[in-house]
Design a protein around this motif. Structure first.
Motif, PDB file in Angstrom:
ATOM      1  N   GLY A   1      54.242  34.355  76.584  1.00  0.00           N
ATOM      2  CA  GLY A   1      55.546  35.007  76.487  1.00  0.00           C
ATOM      3  C   GLY A   1      55.465  36.484  76.803  1.00  0.00           C
ATOM      4  O   GLY A   1      56.317  37.034  77.516  1.00  0.00           O
ATOM      5  N   ILE A   2      54.431  37.168  76.287  1.00  0.00           N
ATOM      6  CA  ILE A   2      54.255  38.589  76.571  1.00  0.00           C
ATOM      7  C   ILE A   2      53.965  38.801  78.054  1.00  0.00           C
ATOM      8  O   ILE A   2      54.507  39.721  78.691  1.00  0.00           O
ATOM      9  N   ALA A   3      53.109  37.937  78.626  1.00  0.00           N
ATOM     10  CA  ALA A   3      52.760  38.070  80.041  1.00  0.00           C
ATOM     11  C   ALA A   3      53.984  37.896  80.931  1.00  0.00           C
ATOM     12  O   ALA A   3      54.198  38.675  81.881  1.00  0.00           O
ATOM     13  N   PHE A   4      54.820  36.909  80.630  1.00  0.00           N
ATOM     14  CA  PHE A   4      56.003  36.676  81.455  1.00  0.00           C
ATOM     15  C   PHE A   4      57.058  37.761  81.228  1.00  0.00           C
ATOM     16  O   PHE A   4      57.809  38.099  82.153  1.00  0.00           O
ATOM     17  N   ALA A   5      57.143  38.310  80.014  1.00  0.00           N
ATOM     18  CA  ALA A   5      58.055  39.424  79.778  1.00  0.00           C
ATOM     19  C   ALA A   5      57.662  40.622  80.645  1.00  0.00           C
ATOM     20  O   ALA A   5      58.517  41.288  81.237  1.00  0.00           O
ATOM     21  N   ALA A   6      56.352  40.875  80.739  1.00  0.00           N
ATOM     22  CA  ALA A   6      55.880  41.945  81.613  1.00  0.00           C
ATOM     23  C   ALA A   6      56.189  41.634  83.074  1.00  0.00           C
ATOM     24  O   ALA A   6      56.576  42.518  83.849  1.00  0.00           O
TER      25      ALA A   6
END
Length: 486
Positions: A438-443
């Motif tokens: 989730g953090i990776a895709f938010a970035a």
């Protein structure tokens, strides 16, 4: 930490618990099916992805899907109003919570302004069909993108979008009547616009010209224009369209059974809206060449191309009415976040003042509605959409990190829903597979926006980057001067 988290399950005083899973799903769908599908789909196709905007929706949905698991766990564990703000406060402390709340103002407040601009576009198109032509001076924003030497630059114009501002004020008046009455109105409108979009897809299939879908991914031109970089940039542009599933979590303090109903509302919202988004985008770009869709009312353009006047009137009317429900849920979500922040003394107490008759934060709702109306009157829709997507990406990353933090400090806390696939321990931290993705895709959603703004600034168009930088600077100053002193 344990005392704070324990209190998170207590009922909040003042707000009434009246919402079940159907109403929560309707809140989410009502907010998601709005500017993203009625407005930003055309902008993303015309300027970034072409017909491959369908793939942009897939990328954005995947990014939101990972975060949805995190929201579901936190919403069931800490059923509080305030969404990611409250989660950040209880897991990371006041500064992170303030950052989340300031970002949520981008996510909800400016989202309502964006939807209002889209509403104005469809309302003007509908009135034109009846021979009523509104002057541009009251239907165009004070700031707008204009072509200068082949480059789009943000410049001052001569209008002010009173139609968009008026729509926000009308919806604010509806919210002042109370939650039960407001969401009976919302449910009826959501069902209407779902029916209109399904009808558009079913009728529009017969008008698709395969030539409009070729090439499906137009050749790249650089600067995130088309090609696969354009698909990614298109996903960033429409990312905010999915913010409605988070709006469900802002309703936690008014849900009858939040531990069970909130996860249902979150996942049902995401599933229903992703299918509709992809279908509408495919039909729209098949009917009309994607280059013609960079307007505030792309579905109206597609319906006009079908040359079915009565059907066009019906779809445009449903769009105009349907966008009102998005305004309602966006303003509702923002007022509940302001309520939570004021309750914690991060905003003036007026935003937490509950009316004794309606049991809603009436004064805060009025202030919020007026501020959003001013934004809608002055800013163009493409800049508004980018601002929202940027705020959404950072807020989503905070939520994913909050899940991992809470698993460390309260590993045995009862959870009605748990993020699947597990994780690993690294120096005392629990690193979950789903939260990390989730953090990776938010970035992945946020970085193209920042890069695009920086590239514009290097070509002399510094206003978009200045607005973003100024917004974050103002937020930091308010925290240092006001919040810390309280």
């Amino acid at each position: 930490m344990k005392e704070n988290l324990q209190s998170a399950n207590d009922d909040e005083p003042g707000l009434a618990r009246t919402l079940g899973p159907l109403q929560l799903t309707m809140i989410g769908v009502g907010c998601v099916i709005g500017a993203g599908i009625f407005v930003m789909t055309g902008t993303a196709a015309a300027t970034h992805a072409g017909p491959a905007v369908v793939l942009s929706f897939v990328v954005a949905a995947i990014a939101c899907g990972f975060t949805a698991f995190c929201y579901a766990e936190l919403a069931g564990t800490m059923p509080l109003s305030g969404s990611s703000y409250s989660y950040a406060l209880l897991t990371f402390g006041r500064f992170t919570a303030w950052c989340a709340g300031w970002l949520l103002l981008l996510e909800y407040g400016i989202a309502a302004a964006t939807v209002a601009v889209g509403f104005a576009g469809y309302a003007v198109a509908l009135l034109d069909q009846f021979g009523l032509h509104l002057p541009a001076s009251i239907t165009t924003p004070m700031l707008d993108f204009r072509t200068d030497g082949g480059t789009n630059r943000l410049q001052f114009g001569g209008g002010i979008n009173l139609v968009a501002a008026g729509a926000i004020l009308v919806v604010t008046a509806v919210l002042l009547r109370g939650v039960t009455q407001s969401f009976a109105f919302n449910t009826a409108i959501v069902l209407l616009k779902i029916a209109a979009l399904v009808a558009f897809v079913l009728v529009g299939i017969a008008f698709i010209d395969p030539a409009n879908l070729t090439p499906f991914v137009p050749p790249a031109r650089g600067d995130f224009e088309f090609g696969w970089p354009g698909v990614l940039r298109g996903a960033s542009a429409i990312f905010f369209a999915y913010v409605g599933f988070e709006t469900v979590s802002t309703s936690a303090a008014e849900a009858r059974n939040p531990q069970r109903d909130l996860p249902i509302g979150i996942f049902m919202t995401l599933a229903v809206c992703t299918v509709l988004y992809m279908a509408v985008a495919a039909v729209m770009t098949g009917i009309v060449p994607y280059a013609r869709l960079g307007v505030a009312d792309p579905i109206a353009v597609a319906v006009d191309a079908m040359q079915l006047p009565m059907f066009g009137i019906a779809v445009k009317s449903a769009a105009v009415i349907g966008l009102l429900s998005v305004l309602l849920t966006s303003i509702y979500g923002q007022t509940r976040i302001f309520y939570a922040m004021a309750r914690d003394r991060m905003l003036p107490s007026v935003f937490a003042r509950i009316d004794g008759r309606t049991r809603t934060p009436q004064v805060g709702t009025i202030y919020t509605g007026v501020a959003m109306a001013l934004l809608a009157a002055c800013l163009p829709i493409s800049l508004l959409g980018d601002l929202i997507s940027l705020g959404t990406a950072v807020a989503f990353a905070i939520v994913c990190a909050a899940v991992m933090r809470l698993r460390v400090v309260e590993p045995d806390r009862p959870r009605s829903f748990r993020v699947p696939l597990g994780g690993i321990r690294v120096r005392g931290w629990w690193i979950g597979i789903i939260p990390a993705l989730g953090i990776a895709f938010a970035a992945l959603m946020g970085l193209p926006l920042l890069i695009d703004m920086v590239l514009r600034a290097t070509r002399g168009d510094v206003l978009p980057l200045a607005i973003v930088g100024g917004y974050f600077a103002v937020g930091l100053v308010i925290y240092v001067v006001y919040v810390r002193s309280r």
